[in-house]
Scaffold this motif. Sequence first.
Motif, short mmCIF file in Angstrom:
data_model
loop_
_atom_site.label_atom_id
_atom_site.label_comp_id
_atom_site.label_asym_id
_atom_site.label_seq_id
_atom_site.Cartn_x
_atom_site.Cartn_y
_atom_site.Cartn_z
N ASP A 1 8.83 7.89 2.29
CA ASP A 1 9.52 8.26 1.06
C ASP A 1 9.29 9.71 0.71
N LEU A 2 10.24 10.28 -0.01
CA LEU A 2 10.18 11.68 -0.43
C LEU A 2 10.88 11.81 -1.77
N GLN A 3 10.27 12.55 -2.69
CA GLN A 3 10.87 12.78 -4.00
C GLN A 3 10.52 14.18 -4.48
N ALA A 4 11.51 14.88 -5.02
CA ALA A 4 11.30 16.19 -5.63
C ALA A 4 11.92 16.15 -7.02
N PHE B 1 17.43 -1.34 -12.84
CA PHE B 1 18.51 -0.41 -13.19
C PHE B 1 18.06 1.05 -13.12
N ASP B 2 16.89 1.29 -12.58
CA ASP B 2 16.35 2.64 -12.42
C ASP B 2 16.60 3.09 -10.98
N PRO B 3 17.32 4.20 -10.76
CA PRO B 3 17.59 4.65 -9.39
C PRO B 3 16.33 4.82 -8.55
N PHE B 4 15.21 5.20 -9.18
CA PHE B 4 13.96 5.37 -8.46
C PHE B 4 12.99 4.21 -8.67
N LEU C 1 0.85 -1.19 0.00
CA LEU C 1 0.00 0.00 0.00
C LEU C 1 0.88 1.23 0.00
N ASP C 2 0.65 2.10 -0.96
CA ASP C 2 1.45 3.31 -1.12
C ASP C 2 0.50 4.50 -1.18
N ASP D 1 2.80 6.84 -6.15
CA ASP D 1 3.91 7.63 -6.69
C ASP D 1 5.26 6.95 -6.45
N TRP D 2 5.45 6.35 -5.30
CA TRP D 2 6.73 5.69 -5.01
C TRP D 2 6.73 4.25 -5.50
N GLY D 3 5.57 3.63 -5.51
CA GLY D 3 5.43 2.27 -5.99
C GLY D 3 3.97 1.90 -6.08
#
Length: 385
Positions: free
Chosen positions: A338-341, A135-138, A29-30, A62-64
Amino acid sequence: MKKALLAAALMSAGVVAHAQSSVTLYGRLDAGIEYMSGVPTNPNAVGSATNSGNRWKAESGDWGTSLWGLKGVEDIGAGNKVLFQLEGSFNTMTGQGPSNGGLFNRWATVGLSNDQYGTFTMGRMLFISNGVWDFDPFGQSSWSSASLVRGRNWPQSSNNFAYQSPKIAGFDFYGQYALSNATNWNGNNPNGQGREAGAQITYTNSLFQIRGLYDEIRNPGNGGLWGGNVANGGVNSSNTGNGVFSASREYSALVNVFLGQFKIQAAYQAVRSAGANGVVYGQPTTLDHEWGGVTWQATPAAALIAAVYHVNGNNGAGNATIYTVGGSYNLSKRTLLDLQAATVRNSRAANFGLNANNAGNGVATDNPLQGRQQTGVYAGIQHSF
């Protein structure tokens, strides 16, 4: 009589021990909150955006991807197993599943596995192009390797047959072949699926990992390697309508380098269509897509990530670059914050968004206005079970 009953009981116990089976329920769950600028607004008469604004949004995935599933395996002896997997996605914020994807839109497979010869499965599965995930950093979050190819890297595939080899001297092979289920082998049913296929070879050791990947997605309407023509905001209804992003061949070279607390990742993808005709200026028929990034596992619980993704399209389609930073913190083995900008910078002719949106300038696509940038921040929580 007692001896006969005892012998029968022992034989039954032997059969049960020999054909052991297990079923596992799992999921993720994300959910979080997202801010995004450059969101299109004020559509005109033909649906194109004429302005843009900022938006706060409760978001899932958004994160998964939020998902749930079942996995089962039956050991039938001599190193052989029968296995299945059922998996579907949903929106944590609304509880709804995919609109047209079915209950198990990601995985619905059954197959056989042998310790020496590998695994063969049949059914619906994530298409082999999802092999970029490693192979994707995110990790193919909403703002990463699928964004600038408008979702070309993360589709699902029906009518599929797949084979995964065992690992031999660090090498392993994985291949898929999906039928169109139409009278034309490559596809002639606009409401179905065109033929799809792909193969990847991976080499892994303690210092690095490399993968070569080839795949192709055929147009379900005509079996070709071109997903329709887009002109003046309209779509040729006889095709799938998203050009090179929906029907094409893709060639990928990917690498991971492991340096203690650091993991460096890089990739190059060449996406090529064929047989396109009457293509308007600004609609690409080829794409060159590359990215690079680094993950720093600062502590066993905390990771920091930075990455850059870039795409360049031919035929006046322009180019775009996503710059993104973020990270995660594990509260436990199953729960993380998680946090992403991120920001996407478009050339004058391009309008790629942070999300993996379809082509177009309409409000429904969420793409920024042509030549404009878009910036977003996402913070959330993810729990796995």
